[in-house]
Scaffold this motif. Structure first.
Motif, PDB file in Angstrom:
ATOM      1  N   ALA A  65      19.513   9.723  -1.240  1.00  0.00           N
ATOM      2  CA  ALA A  65      18.434  10.147  -0.339  1.00  0.00           C
ATOM      3  C   ALA A  65      17.159  10.465  -1.118  1.00  0.00           C
ATOM      4  N   LEU A  66      17.295  11.112  -2.260  1.00  0.00           N
ATOM      5  CA  LEU A  66      16.116  11.413  -3.075  1.00  0.00           C
ATOM      6  C   LEU A  66      15.462  10.129  -3.589  1.00  0.00           C
ATOM      7  N   GLU A  67      16.273   9.160  -3.982  1.00  0.00           N
ATOM      8  CA  GLU A  67      15.720   7.894  -4.480  1.00  0.00           C
ATOM      9  C   GLU A  67      14.975   7.158  -3.367  1.00  0.00           C
ATOM     10  N   VAL A  68      15.549   7.093  -2.170  1.00  0.00           N
ATOM     11  CA  VAL A  68      14.886   6.408  -1.054  1.00  0.00           C
ATOM     12  C   VAL A  68      13.594   7.132  -0.689  1.00  0.00           C
ATOM     13  N   ALA A  69      13.646   8.461  -0.611  1.00  0.00           N
ATOM     14  CA  ALA A  69      12.445   9.233  -0.262  1.00  0.00           C
ATOM     15  C   ALA A  69      11.360   9.050  -1.317  1.00  0.00           C
ATOM     16  N   PHE A  70      11.733   9.111  -2.587  1.00  0.00           N
ATOM     17  CA  PHE A  70      10.745   9.002  -3.661  1.00  0.00           C
ATOM     18  C   PHE A  70      10.108   7.616  -3.714  1.00  0.00           C
ATOM     19  N   THR A  71      10.911   6.572  -3.626  1.00  0.00           N
ATOM     20  CA  THR A  71      10.334   5.227  -3.693  1.00  0.00           C
ATOM     21  C   THR A  71       9.478   4.939  -2.462  1.00  0.00           C
ATOM     22  N   THR A  72       9.864   5.471  -1.309  1.00  0.00           N
ATOM     23  CA  THR A  72       9.038   5.297  -0.117  1.00  0.00           C
ATOM     24  C   THR A  72       7.735   6.065  -0.255  1.00  0.00           C
ATOM     25  N   LEU A  73       7.788   7.248  -0.836  1.00  0.00           N
ATOM     26  CA  LEU A  73       6.566   8.019  -1.077  1.00  0.00           C
ATOM     27  C   LEU A  73       5.614   7.248  -1.993  1.00  0.00           C
ATOM     28  N   ILE A  74       6.155   6.576  -2.983  1.00  0.00           N
ATOM     29  CA  ILE A  74       5.323   5.746  -3.867  1.00  0.00           C
ATOM     30  C   ILE A  74       4.660   4.630  -3.059  1.00  0.00           C
ATOM     31  N   CYS A  75       5.397   4.015  -2.148  1.00  0.00           N
ATOM     32  CA  CYS A  75       4.820   2.956  -1.310  1.00  0.00           C
ATOM     33  C   CYS A  75       3.718   3.513  -0.409  1.00  0.00           C
ATOM     34  N   ILE A  76       3.932   4.695   0.160  1.00  0.00           N
ATOM     35  CA  ILE A  76       2.906   5.328   0.992  1.00  0.00           C
ATOM     36  C   ILE A  76       1.655   5.569   0.156  1.00  0.00           C
ATOM     37  N   PHE A  77       1.840   6.116  -1.022  1.00  0.00           N
ATOM     38  CA  PHE A  77       0.707   6.400  -1.909  1.00  0.00           C
ATOM     39  C   PHE A  77      -0.004   5.112  -2.319  1.00  0.00           C
ATOM     40  N   ASP A  78       0.765   4.086  -2.642  1.00  0.00           N
ATOM     41  CA  ASP A  78       0.183   2.828  -3.092  1.00  0.00           C
ATOM     42  C   ASP A  78      -0.680   2.180  -2.018  1.00  0.00           C
ATOM     43  N   THR A  79      -0.294   2.312  -0.757  1.00  0.00           N
ATOM     44  CA  THR A  79      -1.088   1.699   0.304  1.00  0.00           C
ATOM     45  C   THR A  79      -2.473   2.333   0.424  1.00  0.00           C
ATOM     46  N   SER A  80      -2.663   3.518  -0.112  1.00  0.00           N
ATOM     47  CA  SER A  80      -3.988   4.151  -0.100  1.00  0.00           C
ATOM     48  C   SER A  80      -4.988   3.352  -0.911  1.00  0.00           C
ATOM     49  N   PHE A  81      -4.522   2.584  -1.867  1.00  0.00           N
ATOM     50  CA  PHE A  81      -5.389   1.856  -2.786  1.00  0.00           C
ATOM     51  C   PHE A  81      -5.567   0.380  -2.421  1.00  0.00           C
ATOM     52  N   LEU A  82      -5.102   0.000  -1.247  1.00  0.00           N
ATOM     53  CA  LEU A  82      -5.273  -1.387  -0.821  1.00  0.00           C
ATOM     54  C   LEU A  82      -6.744  -1.682  -0.571  1.00  0.00           C
ATOM     55  N   ASP A  83      -7.129  -2.915  -0.786  1.00  0.00           N
ATOM     56  CA  ASP A  83      -8.515  -3.350  -0.625  1.00  0.00           C
ATOM     57  C   ASP A  83      -8.995  -3.105   0.808  1.00  0.00           C
ATOM     58  N   GLU A  84     -10.076  -2.343   0.943  1.00  0.00           N
ATOM     59  CA  GLU A  84     -10.634  -2.005   2.260  1.00  0.00           C
ATOM     60  C   GLU A  84     -11.056  -3.244   3.043  1.00  0.00           C
ATOM     61  N   ALA A  85     -11.464  -4.298   2.356  1.00  0.00           N
ATOM     62  CA  ALA A  85     -11.897  -5.517   3.047  1.00  0.00           C
ATOM     63  C   ALA A  85     -10.730  -6.199   3.759  1.00  0.00           C
ATOM     64  N   VAL A  86      -9.560  -6.113   3.181  1.00  0.00           N
ATOM     65  CA  VAL A  86      -8.378  -6.754   3.761  1.00  0.00           C
ATOM     66  C   VAL A  86      -7.598  -5.777   4.638  1.00  0.00           C
ATOM     67  N   TYR A  87      -7.568  -4.524   4.230  1.00  0.00           N
ATOM     68  CA  TYR A  87      -6.792  -3.504   4.928  1.00  0.00           C
ATOM     69  C   TYR A  87      -7.720  -2.369   5.365  1.00  0.00           C
ATOM     70  N   PRO A  88      -8.319  -2.477   6.541  1.00  0.00           N
ATOM     71  CA  PRO A  88      -9.179  -1.387   7.018  1.00  0.00           C
ATOM     72  C   PRO A  88      -8.371  -0.099   7.189  1.00  0.00           C
ATOM     73  N   ALA A  89      -9.065   0.999   7.348  1.00  0.00           N
ATOM     74  CA  ALA A  89      -8.427   2.319   7.443  1.00  0.00           C
ATOM     75  C   ALA A  89      -7.349   2.357   8.528  1.00  0.00           C
ATOM     76  N   ALA A  90      -7.590   1.732   9.657  1.00  0.00           N
ATOM     77  CA  ALA A  90      -6.609   1.747  10.750  1.00  0.00           C
ATOM     78  C   ALA A  90      -5.316   1.040  10.335  1.00  0.00           C
ATOM     79  N   VAL A  91      -5.432  -0.051   9.617  1.00  0.00           N
ATOM     80  CA  VAL A  91      -4.249  -0.787   9.157  1.00  0.00           C
ATOM     81  C   VAL A  91      -3.495   0.033   8.110  1.00  0.00           C
TER      82      VAL A  91
END
Length: 190
Positions: A120-146
Protein backbone atom coordinates in the motif's frame (compact mmCIF):
# COMPACT_ATOMS: atom_id res chain seq x y z
CA UNK A 1 -0.56 -15.98 15.82
CA UNK A 2 -4.08 -14.72 15.28
CA UNK A 3 -5.56 -13.61 11.99
CA UNK A 4 -8.07 -10.92 11.13
CA UNK A 5 -10.86 -12.81 9.38
CA UNK A 6 -14.18 -11.78 7.89
CA UNK A 7 -13.80 -8.09 8.58
CA UNK A 8 -15.37 -5.49 6.30
CA UNK A 9 -11.84 -4.17 5.81
CA UNK A 10 -10.79 -7.50 4.30
CA UNK A 11 -13.71 -7.20 1.89
CA UNK A 12 -12.46 -3.76 0.85
CA UNK A 13 -9.00 -5.25 0.28
CA UNK A 14 -10.54 -8.03 -1.83
CA UNK A 15 -12.39 -5.46 -3.93
CA UNK A 16 -9.22 -3.42 -4.37
CA UNK A 17 -7.20 -6.47 -5.41
CA UNK A 18 -9.92 -7.59 -7.87
CA UNK A 19 -9.87 -4.10 -9.40
CA UNK A 20 -6.09 -4.11 -9.66
CA UNK A 21 -5.70 -7.36 -11.62
CA UNK A 22 -7.19 -6.21 -14.96
CA UNK A 23 -5.65 -2.74 -14.63
CA UNK A 24 -2.18 -4.16 -14.05
CA UNK A 25 -2.40 -6.95 -16.62
CA UNK A 26 -4.30 -5.24 -19.41
CA UNK A 27 -3.61 -1.52 -19.04
CA UNK A 28 -0.40 -0.73 -17.19
CA UNK A 29 1.65 -3.73 -18.32
CA UNK A 30 -0.07 -4.51 -21.63
CA UNK A 31 2.92 -3.71 -23.84
CA UNK A 32 5.44 -4.49 -21.10
CA UNK A 33 4.62 -8.13 -20.43
CA UNK A 34 2.59 -9.37 -23.40
CA UNK A 35 4.03 -10.01 -26.87
CA UNK A 36 2.66 -7.62 -29.51
CA UNK A 37 1.01 -10.43 -31.51
CA UNK A 38 -1.35 -11.00 -28.57
CA UNK A 39 -2.79 -7.47 -28.58
CA UNK A 40 -1.91 -5.53 -31.75
CA UNK A 41 -3.66 -7.26 -34.66
CA UNK A 42 -7.42 -6.90 -34.88
CA UNK A 43 -8.87 -10.18 -33.67
CA UNK A 44 -5.93 -10.91 -31.35
CA UNK A 45 -6.97 -12.26 -27.94
CA UNK A 46 -6.00 -9.06 -26.07
CA UNK A 47 -6.93 -6.56 -28.77
CA UNK A 48 -9.88 -5.28 -26.69
CA UNK A 49 -7.39 -4.33 -23.96
CA UNK A 50 -5.35 -2.36 -26.50
CA UNK A 51 -8.50 -0.59 -27.70
CA UNK A 52 -9.37 0.32 -24.10
CA UNK A 53 -5.88 1.68 -23.52
CA UNK A 54 -6.02 3.65 -26.78
CA UNK A 55 -9.44 5.06 -25.78
CA UNK A 56 -8.01 6.18 -22.42
CA UNK A 57 -5.01 7.80 -24.11
CA UNK A 58 -7.23 9.54 -26.70
CA UNK A 59 -9.53 10.84 -23.96
CA UNK A 60 -6.94 11.98 -21.40
CA UNK A 61 -3.63 12.12 -23.32
CA UNK A 62 -2.06 10.81 -20.11
CA UNK A 63 1.71 10.86 -20.71
CA UNK A 64 2.36 8.41 -17.88
CA UNK A 65 0.23 5.71 -19.52
CA UNK A 66 1.89 6.46 -22.87
CA UNK A 67 5.39 6.04 -21.46
CA UNK A 68 7.84 3.74 -23.21
CA UNK A 69 11.57 3.37 -22.80
CA UNK A 70 11.99 4.64 -26.36
CA UNK A 71 10.10 7.90 -25.71
CA UNK A 72 11.43 8.59 -22.21
CA UNK A 73 14.28 10.92 -23.23
CA UNK A 74 15.67 10.83 -19.70
CA UNK A 75 12.95 13.02 -18.15
CA UNK A 76 10.65 10.35 -16.83
CA UNK A 77 13.03 7.42 -16.76
CA UNK A 78 11.63 6.63 -13.29
CA UNK A 79 8.62 5.10 -15.05
CA UNK A 80 10.77 2.15 -16.14
CA UNK A 81 11.45 1.41 -12.48
CA UNK A 82 7.73 1.73 -11.71
CA UNK A 83 6.93 -0.78 -14.46
CA UNK A 84 9.42 -3.26 -13.02
CA UNK A 85 7.99 -2.73 -9.52
CA UNK A 86 4.50 -3.31 -10.84
CA UNK A 87 5.49 -6.54 -12.58
CA UNK A 88 7.82 -8.02 -9.94
CA UNK A 89 6.20 -6.78 -6.71
CA UNK A 90 2.69 -5.36 -7.13
CA UNK A 91 1.26 -8.05 -9.41
CA UNK A 92 2.52 -10.97 -7.28
CA UNK A 93 1.29 -9.24 -4.11
CA UNK A 94 -2.16 -8.64 -5.60
CA UNK A 95 -2.40 -12.26 -6.74
CA UNK A 96 -1.22 -13.49 -3.34
CA UNK A 97 -3.72 -11.20 -1.61
CA UNK A 98 -6.56 -12.63 -3.68
CA UNK A 99 -5.36 -16.16 -2.97
CA UNK A 100 -5.13 -15.47 0.75
CA UNK A 101 -8.41 -13.56 1.16
CA UNK A 102 -10.63 -15.17 -1.49
CA UNK A 103 -9.38 -18.72 -2.02
CA UNK A 104 -8.06 -19.57 1.44
CA UNK A 105 -10.48 -17.25 3.28
CA UNK A 106 -8.13 -17.20 6.24
CA UNK A 107 -7.88 -13.47 6.76
CA UNK A 108 -4.52 -11.84 7.33
CA UNK A 109 -1.61 -12.94 9.45
CA UNK A 110 1.09 -10.63 10.74
CA UNK A 111 3.30 -11.44 7.76
CA UNK A 112 0.44 -10.70 5.35
CA UNK A 113 -0.19 -7.38 7.05
CA UNK A 114 3.43 -6.36 6.76
CA UNK A 115 3.44 -7.31 3.06
CA UNK A 116 0.18 -5.43 2.40
CA UNK A 117 1.50 -2.40 4.32
CA UNK A 118 4.59 -2.25 2.10
CA UNK A 119 2.39 -2.81 -0.98
CA UNK A 120 0.00 0.00 0.00
CA UNK A 121 2.83 2.42 0.78
CA UNK A 122 4.51 1.64 -2.55
CA UNK A 123 1.29 2.20 -4.53
CA UNK A 124 0.51 5.43 -2.64
CA UNK A 125 4.06 6.76 -3.04
CA UNK A 126 4.39 6.02 -6.75
CA UNK A 127 0.95 7.49 -7.40
CA UNK A 128 1.92 10.60 -5.45
CA UNK A 129 4.97 10.93 -7.72
CA UNK A 130 2.67 10.73 -10.76
CA UNK A 131 0.38 13.41 -9.29
CA UNK A 132 3.38 15.64 -8.64
CA UNK A 133 4.85 14.99 -12.08
CA UNK A 134 1.67 16.07 -13.85
CA UNK A 135 2.15 19.54 -12.34
CA UNK A 136 5.11 20.02 -14.68
CA UNK A 137 3.37 19.05 -17.91
CA UNK A 138 3.60 21.56 -20.75
CA UNK A 139 0.83 24.16 -20.37
CA UNK A 140 0.40 24.35 -24.16
CA UNK A 141 -0.53 20.68 -24.36
CA UNK A 142 -2.05 20.22 -20.91
CA UNK A 143 -4.07 23.26 -19.80
CA UNK A 144 -4.82 23.69 -16.09
CA UNK A 145 -8.23 21.99 -16.41
CA UNK A 146 -6.67 18.88 -17.98
CA UNK A 147 -3.93 18.76 -15.33
CA UNK A 148 -6.58 19.12 -12.64
CA UNK A 149 -8.55 16.23 -14.12
CA UNK A 150 -5.45 14.03 -14.32
CA UNK A 151 -4.37 14.86 -10.79
CA UNK A 152 -7.62 14.94 -8.85
CA UNK A 153 -10.07 12.77 -10.77
CA UNK A 154 -7.80 10.05 -12.12
CA UNK A 155 -4.76 9.79 -9.83
CA UNK A 156 -5.97 11.05 -6.44
CA UNK A 157 -8.31 8.08 -5.79
CA UNK A 158 -5.35 5.77 -6.57
CA UNK A 159 -3.44 7.62 -3.86
CA UNK A 160 -6.22 7.78 -1.27
CA UNK A 161 -7.26 4.10 -1.36
CA UNK A 162 -3.79 2.63 -0.77
CA UNK A 163 -3.11 5.30 1.87
CA UNK A 164 -6.20 4.15 3.76
CA UNK A 165 -5.06 0.55 3.23
CA UNK A 166 -1.64 1.39 4.69
CA UNK A 167 -3.33 2.93 7.73
CA UNK A 168 -5.48 -0.20 8.11
CA UNK A 169 -2.46 -2.51 8.00
CA UNK A 170 -0.46 -0.27 10.35
CA UNK A 171 -3.32 -0.34 12.87
CA UNK A 172 -3.47 -4.14 12.64
CA UNK A 173 0.29 -4.46 13.12
CA UNK A 174 0.29 -2.04 16.06
CA UNK A 175 -2.53 -4.10 17.61
CA UNK A 176 -0.38 -7.21 17.30
CA UNK A 177 2.62 -5.47 18.84
CA UNK A 178 0.55 -4.18 21.76
CA UNK A 179 -0.92 -7.66 22.34
CA UNK A 180 2.55 -9.23 22.25
CA UNK A 181 3.91 -6.57 24.64
CA UNK A 182 0.99 -7.13 27.03
CA UNK A 183 1.49 -10.89 26.94
CA UNK A 184 5.20 -10.47 27.58
CA UNK A 185 4.52 -8.05 30.42
CA UNK A 186 2.04 -10.49 32.00
CA UNK A 187 4.58 -13.31 31.67
CA UNK A 188 7.29 -11.25 33.42
CA UNK A 189 4.97 -10.31 36.28
CA UNK A 190 4.25 -13.96 37.11
Amino acid sequence: MTTYTNTWRNKVWMGWFFLQVPIILFMDLLDYMWPAWLYEPVGAPLHAALEMKEWYIAKYNDPIVQWTAETASGHDSWMGLFMHLEFFFLLPTVLYGLYRLVVQRRGTSGCDELLFLVYALEVAFTTLICIFDTSFLDEAVYPAAVKHELQFQLYLPWFIMPTLGAIDMAVRIIGRIKAADAAQGAKKSQ
